[in-house]
Design an enzyme around this catalytic site. Structure first.
Site, PDB file in Angstrom:
ATOM      1  N   TYR A   1       4.094 -22.206  48.679  1.00 39.19           N
ATOM      2  CA  TYR A   1       2.672 -22.554  48.662  1.00 39.19           C
ATOM      3  C   TYR A   1       2.422 -23.950  49.220  1.00 39.19           C
ATOM      4  CZ  TYR A   1       2.901 -19.085  44.825  1.00 39.19           C
ATOM      5  OH  TYR A   1       3.152 -17.996  44.038  1.00 39.19           O
TER       6      TYR A   1
ATOM      7  N   GLU B   1     -21.457 -34.806  63.831  1.00 37.50           N
ATOM      8  CA  GLU B   1     -20.318 -34.119  63.228  1.00 37.50           C
ATOM      9  C   GLU B   1     -18.999 -34.518  63.878  1.00 37.50           C
ATOM     10  OE1 GLU B   1     -21.503 -29.856  61.581  1.00 37.50           O
ATOM     11  OE2 GLU B   1     -21.993 -30.053  63.709  1.00 37.50           O
TER      12      GLU B   1
ATOM     13  N   LYS C   1     -17.805 -24.294  54.591  1.00 40.05           N
ATOM     14  CA  LYS C   1     -18.271 -25.652  54.874  1.00 40.05           C
ATOM     15  C   LYS C   1     -19.422 -25.920  53.890  1.00 40.05           C
ATOM     16  CE  LYS C   1     -19.405 -28.176  59.123  1.00 40.05           C
ATOM     17  NZ  LYS C   1     -19.727 -27.996  60.544  1.00 40.05           N
TER      18      LYS C   1
END
Length: 118
Positions: A54, A22, A99
């Site tokens: 935003y 990872e 995730k």
């Protein structure tokens, strides 16, 4: 105040995780942000300068992940919340980080935190 600004499913690429593999790949994260913001003033005046930007919020989150490589989603959520509150003067927010594709039988794993006072 009960007004909120929402940004949902903001996709960012990040190096995040505890396993060796990872630390070598970018993974896609999806963030949902709910931020307390007094929307009555921009609504009454139609003045963009009074609204929460935003695009600037999305850019701040993306930049944070570009410069940091946390191991835990919890660490990322805390830091992103602190960054947004400090940079934009947000008094309360909820940050959800997902995730996707981590567990075979789940669409995603993730966490949600709330910080500040509504």
């Amino acid at each position: 105040m009960t007004d909120s600004v929402l940004i949902e499913q903001l996709a960012v690429e990040a190096i995040i995780g505890v396993f060796d593999w990872e630390r070598e790949v970018h993974q896609r994260l999806l963030l949902d942000l709910e931020m307390a913001w007094a929307n009555d003033r921009p609504a009454a005046t139609d003045d963009l300068a009074l609204a929460l930007d935003y695009a600037a919020v999305c850019e701040a989150v993306t930049e944070w992940f570009h410069h940091h490589q946390p191991q835990l989603l919890e660490t990322a959520a805390e830091a992103v919340a602190a960054e947004l509150m400090q940079r934009f003067g947000i008094r309360w927010l909820a940050v959800t980080i997902r995730k996707p594709g981590v567990l075979p039988r789940a669409g995603s794993v993730g966490i949600r935190i709330e910080r500040g006072q509504r």
